[in-house]
Structures are given as C-alpha cells and as structure tokens.
Design a protein around this motif. Sequence first.
Motif, PDB file in Angstrom:
ATOM      1  N   GLU A  22       0.861  -1.177   0.000  1.00  0.00           N
ATOM      2  CA  GLU A  22       0.000   0.000   0.000  1.00  0.00           C
ATOM      3  C   GLU A  22       0.898   1.227   0.000  1.00  0.00           C
ATOM      4  O   GLU A  22       1.893   1.271   0.717  1.00  0.00           O
ATOM      5  CB  GLU A  22      -0.899   0.025   1.240  1.00  0.00           C
ATOM      6  CG  GLU A  22      -1.866  -1.128   1.292  1.00  0.00           C
ATOM      7  CD  GLU A  22      -2.762  -1.075   2.521  1.00  0.00           C
ATOM      8  OE1 GLU A  22      -2.702  -0.075   3.262  1.00  0.00           O
ATOM      9  OE2 GLU A  22      -3.510  -2.031   2.727  1.00  0.00           O
ATOM     10  N   MET A  23       0.544   2.214  -0.815  1.00  0.00           N
ATOM     11  CA  MET A  23       1.392   3.401  -0.899  1.00  0.00           C
ATOM     12  C   MET A  23       0.572   4.595  -1.360  1.00  0.00           C
ATOM     13  O   MET A  23      -0.510   4.444  -1.926  1.00  0.00           O
ATOM     14  CB  MET A  23       2.545   3.163  -1.868  1.00  0.00           C
ATOM     15  CG  MET A  23       2.095   2.937  -3.309  1.00  0.00           C
ATOM     16  SD  MET A  23       3.312   2.145  -4.344  1.00  0.00           S
ATOM     17  CE  MET A  23       3.032   0.430  -3.922  1.00  0.00           C
ATOM     18  N   THR A  24       1.096   5.768  -1.080  1.00  0.00           N
ATOM     19  CA  THR A  24       0.540   7.001  -1.617  1.00  0.00           C
ATOM     20  C   THR A  24       1.621   7.615  -2.483  1.00  0.00           C
ATOM     21  O   THR A  24       2.741   7.825  -2.022  1.00  0.00           O
ATOM     22  CB  THR A  24       0.135   7.975  -0.489  1.00  0.00           C
ATOM     23  OG1 THR A  24      -0.820   7.328   0.344  1.00  0.00           O
ATOM     24  CG2 THR A  24      -0.453   9.247  -1.055  1.00  0.00           C
ATOM     25  N   ILE A  25       1.295   7.903  -3.734  1.00  0.00           N
ATOM     26  CA  ILE A  25       2.266   8.453  -4.677  1.00  0.00           C
ATOM     27  C   ILE A  25       1.841   9.872  -5.016  1.00  0.00           C
ATOM     28  O   ILE A  25       0.714  10.106  -5.451  1.00  0.00           O
ATOM     29  CB  ILE A  25       2.327   7.612  -5.964  1.00  0.00           C
ATOM     30  CG1 ILE A  25       2.731   6.168  -5.631  1.00  0.00           C
ATOM     31  CG2 ILE A  25       3.272   8.243  -6.978  1.00  0.00           C
ATOM     32  CD1 ILE A  25       2.608   5.214  -6.796  1.00  0.00           C
ATOM     33  N   ALA A  26       2.755  10.826  -4.799  1.00  0.00           N
ATOM     34  CA  ALA A  26       2.499  12.215  -5.176  1.00  0.00           C
ATOM     35  C   ALA A  26       3.010  12.411  -6.601  1.00  0.00           C
ATOM     36  O   ALA A  26       4.184  12.180  -6.887  1.00  0.00           O
ATOM     37  CB  ALA A  26       3.205  13.158  -4.217  1.00  0.00           C
ATOM     38  N   ALA A  27       2.108  12.797  -7.499  1.00  0.00           N
ATOM     39  CA  ALA A  27       2.475  13.025  -8.894  1.00  0.00           C
ATOM     40  C   ALA A  27       1.487  14.000  -9.519  1.00  0.00           C
ATOM     41  O   ALA A  27       0.287  13.947  -9.235  1.00  0.00           O
ATOM     42  CB  ALA A  27       2.476  11.710  -9.676  1.00  0.00           C
TER      43      ALA A  27
END
Length: 72
Positions: free
Chosen positions: A38-43
């Motif tokens: 599980e991850m949060t990716i800022a893009a």
Amino acid sequence: MLRFLERVGGLDVEDMRRRLAESLDRAAGAAEQLGAREMTIAADGFHYVVVKGTVVTVLSPTMRPKRMKVRR
C-alpha cells in the motif's frame, strides 16, 4: 458514472488509464521493491492511493493522505 462519461461524454478511458500508469509506474515499482503493498504516490499535484497495484482513490492538492502503516 465512468461508463456514462465514456459512452455519452466521449472520454477515452483506456487512454486515461495508460497515461496514469505511465505517470505512476516508476514510483510504484520502487515501493514494491521495498515490499510495500500500500502506498501514496504524489504526482502531477495529486496524491494517488495505491493498494496491491491498483489505484483506489485520488486526492486533490487540498486533501491530505492518511499515514499508512507499512504492510509487507
């Protein structure tokens, strides 16, 4: 709603999926190598919440992602 936008509004869903995947693949690959599921990716000014390789939600710049526990 998605199918309505696709069929009535003319949204090219597959093109949107491809562009999103291109934007997130590098960060997701790096996180997966570390064992994160599980991850949060800022893009692109947004936060994409990814669980087991699937984007489950997108947060606008004014929304803050929750801190996730590391699950391996």
